[in-house]
Design an enzyme around this catalytic site. Sequence first.
Site, PDB file in Angstrom:
ATOM      1  N   GLU A  46      -4.293 -29.215 -12.147  1.00  0.00           N
ATOM      2  CA  GLU A  46      -4.358 -29.638 -13.442  1.00  0.00           C
ATOM      3  C   GLU A  46      -2.967 -29.614 -14.249  1.00  0.00           C
ATOM      4  O   GLU A  46      -2.444 -28.272 -14.105  1.00  0.00           O
ATOM      5  CB  GLU A  46      -5.408 -28.760 -14.257  1.00  0.00           C
ATOM      6  CG  GLU A  46      -6.075 -29.211 -15.542  1.00  0.00           C
ATOM      7  CD  GLU A  46      -5.247 -28.699 -16.758  1.00  0.00           C
ATOM      8  OE1 GLU A  46      -4.152 -29.221 -17.333  1.00  0.00           O
ATOM      9  OE2 GLU A  46      -5.506 -27.539 -17.356  1.00  0.00           O
ATOM     10  N   CYS A  78      -2.971 -26.802 -22.006  1.00  0.00           N
ATOM     11  CA  CYS A  78      -2.887 -28.167 -21.783  1.00  0.00           C
ATOM     12  C   CYS A  78      -3.377 -29.312 -22.397  1.00  0.00           C
ATOM     13  O   CYS A  78      -3.298 -30.356 -22.476  1.00  0.00           O
ATOM     14  CB  CYS A  78      -3.377 -28.179 -20.163  1.00  0.00           C
ATOM     15  SG  CYS A  78      -4.718 -27.108 -20.120  1.00  0.00           S
TER      16      CYS A  78
END
Lengths: 525, 525
Positions: free
Chosen positions: A264, A301
């Site tokens: 990720e 994120c």
Amino acid sequence: MTLTGQFFIAGERRGAGETFHAYDPGKGASIEDIGFFTSTEQDIADACAAAEEAAVAYANLPLERRAVFLEAIASEIEALGDALLSRACAESGLPLPRMTGERGRTCGQLRLFAAEVRDGQWLKLRIDHGDPRRTPPKPDLRLRMIPLGPVAVFGASNFPLAFSTAGGDTASALAAGCPVVVKGHPAHPGTAELVAGAITKAAADTGMPAGVFSLVTGTGNAIGAALVADPRIQAVGFTGSRSGGEALMKIAASRPQPIPVYAEMSAINPVILLPNALANRGKALAAGYVASLTMGSGQFCTNPGLVLALEGPDLDAFLAEAGALVEAQAPQTMLTAGIHSAYEKGSAALAATPEVITVARGIHPTGPHEGRTALFSVAARDWLAKPDLQHEVFGTSSIVVRCADRAQLLEVLRGLEGQLTATLHMDEADNDDARALLPVLERKVGRILANGWPTGVEVGHAINHGGPYPATSDGRTTSVGTLAVDRFLRPVAYQDMPESLLPEALREGGQRGMITRLDGAWHLS
Amino acid sequence: MTLTGQFFIAGERRGAGETFHAYDPGKGASIEDIGFFTSTEQDIADACAAAEEAAVAYANLPLERRAVFLEAIASEIEALGDALLSRACAESGLPLPRMTGERGRTCGQLRLFAAEVRDGQWLKLRIDHGDPRRTPPKPDLRLRMIPLGPVAVFGASNFPLAFSTAGGDTASALAAGCPVVVKGHPAHPGTAELVAGAITKAAADTGMPAGVFSLVTGTGNAIGAALVADPRIQAVGFTGSRSGGEALMKIAASRPQPIPVYAEMSAINPVILLPNALANRGKALAAGYVASLTMGSGQFCTNPGLVLALEGPDLDAFLAEAGALVEAQAPQTMLTAGIHSAYEKGSAALAATPEVITVARGIHPTGPHEGRTALFSVAARDWLAKPDLQHEVFGTSSIVVRCADRAQLLEVLRGLEGQLTATLHMDEADNDDARALLPVLERKVGRILANGWPTGVEVGHAINHGGPYPATSDGRTTSVGTLAVDRFLRPVAYQDMPESLLPEALREGGQRGMITRLDGAWHLS
């Protein structure tokens, strides 16, 4: 639990020779209380060998025991008490309330995955009965999912608990039945040691095979590279930078047996302010935006790094309002010296780009490694001409792209790389605009929000924390929520296998409470 | 339908300039009736652009229309009649009954995937209701699977129909909602043109967007490489050699946006003869083995290339019986000149290996490109010392590994690369042996058979035609059966989305007949 600086190989503390120290970004100084040992190549090989040795035994334990193990990890982490929180705060610069919340999220996640183990629907049972009278005879086929084998997990800098040693990747891999070897993040080695001690104790107390968990530690990239290259490792979980994720993908792809990497990595999470919402509640949107942008020093994120709206007085008012709020933003300590300097570099590069307007900067930092909030804007035509502007600047930096019209807004969206999220701010009168954008957004992102902010990722069953490349290395998967277990499973079919040799769940009538696809039809027996 | 030598770009025939000819391996001569055009870089780019343009429209058609399209393809293929079969036989050297069966499998598969589209459970609906009173407020989250986008499919040499232009990869990608660009296999260009014509007609008749299907053709690797490198392609389906699959994996991994490759590549499919079965019915096992080995000139990915058993008189008797049967085997035409020469080279290399005993060879070929059956044996200690012996020899070649004891048999199994299948031949008295082997086999293969033969892959719901590397590039997936649809899907979550903008299946109460995970609990509404 007292820190020793050691790491853990299959239930045993280990470590000798070379050490490194943790760093307190809030103080701008090393934490000298303890030296942390660096794992050797032999340590890594031993951890992987133990994981491989544990793989079959762990995979075949009754699911109830696997669930109890996950719950015991949560309890042991809670039993570490304030010592864990204060260490994690010191090693990350994050404030205590955030770390308290993150511990709750981590333990809640472990318990959710324990419940998921018991739920067991990830076994995806399928039975096609045979028919000996058919020409040719139709075989009896029964299918279930099994664990992939040992998994390597990399601790993330920005979540010392929830995405690190006992974080989502570890919890979902253990839930799937895979032993885990964690590479601790060098920014928080004390936190990693404490959590690894909790996992090790939970494993021993619940009678798990020793190799079910190991922690290796050290600075530099060689340890992680050796771990991913080890032939016994069958999958990789990673949360971090794009360059880091891509380096692991390269190693994994060039093994004699390539393996999946779930990295990720990178996203700027476009937020689209549709015209009616912008006109009717621009002020509230500005407040929500700046709050989402600056939360946790912007080190998420899902941070809203990109805002899109149509040019005009409503957007001007929004920018003025957001700019005023940004100017009042106090600087916040960032996670590491490296992340802070990358932020400074990235935001300075944006400020120095002729086409980019600096709308506002936050209050000037006075402490070490503090990030200064930055709000930029740019015309869509300039954005489209400069693909580099898309690169994520990790921290409290965001850019508003001013679109001349709807066609240009669509062009900007179409030109975006893959993203974790996209957000629509919309009133009912914006429905037609939203409807036109949705098919484009679906192709680009993993989660689409309406009238919210992308930060704050709910841990549940219907969440997707993933997205097309480069948001993640594998957009077919999520790293948050119960669907994350699927990453570590693969199907095995049994053909004409005698009943007594079949796994219990695949025997005739053995599907108690399980969804089963039986001769094509779905049963919730 | 008359052959024109043209390929198909989004509903239109195309082709000019350079041509190549098909080859009849049974006659050992080119088929000169027609020249086939080679697709240019522009043709490939046009096919991909059309696929991308069709992607959203095709993905969002009502599922019923997608199903009708798949069924129309099956009907159009059947409507091609004997012309298709005779062309496919001429281009492959395969006999008419096999091709008739393969057409049945191909059309049955298309109809199975049509039913799977209607079934719709691959949407994997999940709904977590929100709770505004929670702190922080819990969002409403709803998740479904959506198609990945345009898929590149490579025709396979060994299944001109069932794994080629309208084969399993194409059918499952179309079922998932992905447009498909096929790279036809140059060994059967006429077959590809006929089938592509059928798909193109079905697409037009059922009102599909034109870019939903294209066929590009040509010899050499450049066309396939350009197709996989095209930024609009989002996944790849391939059945063929390990070197071919690995070449595509490299291209896919080095794209700016790496994409998944589903390559089904290489397997020797171990068959284990357990002691009681071998003692009680060695003769029948030998007959079954030789029949499975020689079917279709051994050109199946599930061909039994490896047999394992314990040394002793029972194994000697089995070898004698199997050897006698092999000696009576007539040679069969192989698919292409290249496959035939690789077979000759591979079997000659085995025959020339000092440790390998040639047990028997089949009848000497007299026609062009005929393969001569070969049965070898080797002691397990020599097998273990020579890893090269594991390499697949595609065709009617198989090797029996004589194990000194159970420990050595286990060592041979543990040392194997990933496989599509493993087979246990066992009597009830072999149950304990089988039970000890199963956990090892589960780690190595995708399908475990008892008392059967791995050739003949049932198309259904509980089949897995996949396995750990290098059997396939992605052991998490199957290329046969309804589970193959999952390869071309990824999750998207909708957060706090207004009801009217949600996909119908995710609206409140819109899950008619669908399995839904509702607030964690599973409902078959």
